[in-house]
Design a protein around this motif. Structure first.
Motif, short mmCIF file in Angstrom:
data_model
loop_
_atom_site.label_atom_id
_atom_site.label_comp_id
_atom_site.label_asym_id
_atom_site.label_seq_id
_atom_site.Cartn_x
_atom_site.Cartn_y
_atom_site.Cartn_z
N ASN A 138 0.81 -1.21 0.00
CA ASN A 138 0.00 0.00 0.00
C ASN A 138 0.85 1.27 0.00
O ASN A 138 0.39 2.34 -0.42
CB ASN A 138 -0.92 0.00 1.23
N LEU A 139 2.07 1.15 0.48
CA LEU A 139 2.97 2.30 0.52
C LEU A 139 3.83 2.40 -0.74
O LEU A 139 4.41 3.46 -1.00
CB LEU A 139 3.88 2.19 1.75
N ALA A 140 3.93 1.31 -1.50
CA ALA A 140 4.77 1.30 -2.70
C ALA A 140 3.96 0.84 -3.90
O ALA A 140 3.10 -0.03 -3.78
CB ALA A 140 5.97 0.37 -2.49
N ALA A 141 4.24 1.42 -5.07
CA ALA A 141 3.61 0.98 -6.31
C ALA A 141 4.11 -0.42 -6.66
O ALA A 141 5.18 -0.85 -6.20
CB ALA A 141 3.93 1.96 -7.44
N ASP A 142 3.35 -1.14 -7.49
CA ASP A 142 3.71 -2.52 -7.81
C ASP A 142 5.09 -2.63 -8.44
O ASP A 142 5.85 -3.56 -8.16
CB ASP A 142 2.66 -3.15 -8.73
N GLU A 143 5.43 -1.65 -9.31
CA GLU A 143 6.75 -1.70 -9.94
C GLU A 143 7.87 -1.45 -8.95
O GLU A 143 9.04 -1.76 -9.24
CB GLU A 143 6.83 -0.70 -11.10
N ASP A 144 7.54 -0.88 -7.80
CA ASP A 144 8.55 -0.63 -6.76
C ASP A 144 8.50 -1.66 -5.63
O ASP A 144 9.22 -1.52 -4.64
CB ASP A 144 8.34 0.76 -6.14
N LEU A 145 7.64 -2.67 -5.76
CA LEU A 145 7.43 -3.59 -4.64
C LEU A 145 8.70 -4.37 -4.29
O LEU A 145 9.06 -4.49 -3.11
CB LEU A 145 6.29 -4.56 -4.97
N ALA A 146 9.39 -4.89 -5.29
CA ALA A 146 10.63 -5.62 -5.02
C ALA A 146 11.68 -4.70 -4.42
O ALA A 146 12.41 -5.07 -3.50
CB ALA A 146 11.16 -6.28 -6.30
N TRP A 147 11.76 -3.46 -4.94
CA TRP A 147 12.69 -2.48 -4.37
C TRP A 147 12.36 -2.20 -2.91
O TRP A 147 13.25 -2.15 -2.06
CB TRP A 147 12.63 -1.18 -5.16
N ALA A 148 11.05 -2.03 -2.62
CA ALA A 148 10.64 -1.75 -1.24
C ALA A 148 10.98 -2.91 -0.32
O ALA A 148 11.53 -2.71 0.78
CB ALA A 148 9.14 -1.46 -1.19
#
Length: 410
Positions: free
Chosen positions: A134-144
């Motif tokens: 919820n805090l990160a976009a899907d494209e940033d999920l692995a990065w998060a």
């Protein structure tokens, strides 16, 4: 506590999702560092007091037993209430119990308070894991997930070194006090994050239907991917605790003292930092998490086994870095798989089920770790732990044959 039935008040987008994740990661790094300082102090202090691997096993048994018993409640709290508030209250409770450790001077008192402090910590992990998508976009999920894993790795890298120095220099009580303060700092950082920790619902939209306390268990059993991940972890973690309990005796075997003992854990943490950073940046939207999970667990098993075979201490530190890097890749890929497979209103529960099943397996192994090490020796304990861990990884092979399906939003 009264259940809030209003729509989640967080904005649809935070000003900077990456800033929110960085702040959450900083909170994780600080609290994990303090916890590692306290755990090193507690483990080595009790071992010096008792000179017994059985008492060391009791330390791990108490803390992981708390995780096994109370994690499902933490998962329910994370799905039922504001996750941000759940995390803040969890941090404050943990700080209070770790502060009480400063005044304990008997082994049983230290272990009892460690149990209570771990219990207070329990809601934080499933709530934070469920909040990340919820805090990160899907494209940033692995990065998060990679950044949060790096924060954890940084904590277990720096914490043991600080703990080893503090135990040898100013004593365990100071270490416990530092840990209590670290949880208060973590609570303040979580409070400062203004992003949404739950899936946003429009005003007037229906709430997700009420679900049973055990709904997470049913979801894990029904979804093949989740079922195989949980089964693989149950097998892999069944005796890996023997290697953890054997760390202090191994340090004594090589006559490297508290600093060497701390170095064992810190080198694994350095590897985790490297692995989490690399896979978090490289994975992106690639849907190959299952392959990374399988390969990483296999490498972990081989490295753990090698630690029991090396006649020298320095190679053990080297393979600890390699094993830690694989572990960092495992953590990021596992988190991403689970987050993408489960809807938001059930996510904390599913994370709790995954954590508790692995923890119960790990705790049962810890229950016999001390006597087992006495019976078969320090080195064979590492070898057996590594072999069983690798066997657990092989359970994931069927996952590679089917694509990962994105979870619905509700």
């Amino acid at each position: 506590m009264i259940r809030d039935t209003r729509p989640i008040p967080y904005p649809d987008r935070v000003v900077s999702t990456r800033a929110a994740i960085r702040r959450l990661s900083a909170a994780r790094a600080i609290s994990v560092t303090g916890s590692q300082v306290a755990m090193i102090a507690l483990t080595f202090h009790i071992y010096e007091m008792t000179n017994s691997a059985v008492w060391v096993s009791a330390v791990f048994l108490a803390t992981f037993a708390a995780m096994g018993i109370l994690t499902p409640i933490g998962g329910w709290l994370g799905d039922s209430f504001d996750r941000r508030k759940v995390m803040i209250i969890s941090d404050i409770g943990a700080a209070a119990f770790f502060a009480a450790l400063v005044f304990a001077d008997e082994p049983w008192m230290l272990i009892a308070l460690a149990f209570l402090a771990t219990a207070a910590e329990m809601p934080f992990l499933p709530a934070s894991q469920a909040a990340i998508p919820n805090l990160a976009a899907d494209e940033d999920l692995a990065w998060a997930n990679g950044l949060v894993s790096q924060a954890f790795a940084l904590g277990i890298t720096v914490g043991p070194l600080i703990g080893g120095v503090l135990v040898g220099g100013v004593g365990a009580s100071t270490a416990f006090g530092i840990n209590a303060f670290s949880f208060l700092v973590s609570a303040a950082l979580v409070w400062s994050v203004k992003g949404r920790f739950q899936e946003r619902r429009a005003v007037g939209a229906e709430r997700p239907p009420k679900v049973r306390f055990t709904e997470g268990l049913r979801i894990v059993w029904q979804i093949r991917l989740l079922r195989l991940i949980v089964l693989a972890e149950v097998v892999a973690y069944s005796v890996v605790g023997w290697a953890m309990v054997a760390d202090a005796p191994l340090a004594k075997l090589f006559d490297v003292g508290a600093i060497g003992f701390a170095a064992l854990i810190s080198c694994w943490g350095v590897g985790m930092l490297i692995g989490s950073w690399g896979v978090g940046r490289w994975l992106g939207e690639r849907r190959i998490e299952a392959k990374i999970l399988l390969i990483g667990m296999l490498i972990d098993g081989v490295m753990i086994a090698f630690m029991g075979l090396s006649p020298w201490f320095v190679p053990i530190l080297i393979v600890s870095v390699i094993g830690g890097a694989a572990s960092g890749c495992v953590n990021v890929s596992r988190q991403t798989l689970l987050q993408r497979s489960v809807p938001d209103h059930l996510r904390s529960r599913v994370f709790a089920v995954a954590e508790v099943t692995a923890t119960v397996s790990f705790t049962l192994g810890l229950a016999i770790a001390g006597p087992a090490i006495v019976l078969i020796g320090v080195r064979p304990s590492y070898v057996l732990s590594g072999v069983v861990f690798a066997l657990g990884a092989l359970i994931l092979i069927p996952v590679l044959r089917r694509p990962i399906i994105q979870a619905p939003s509700s």
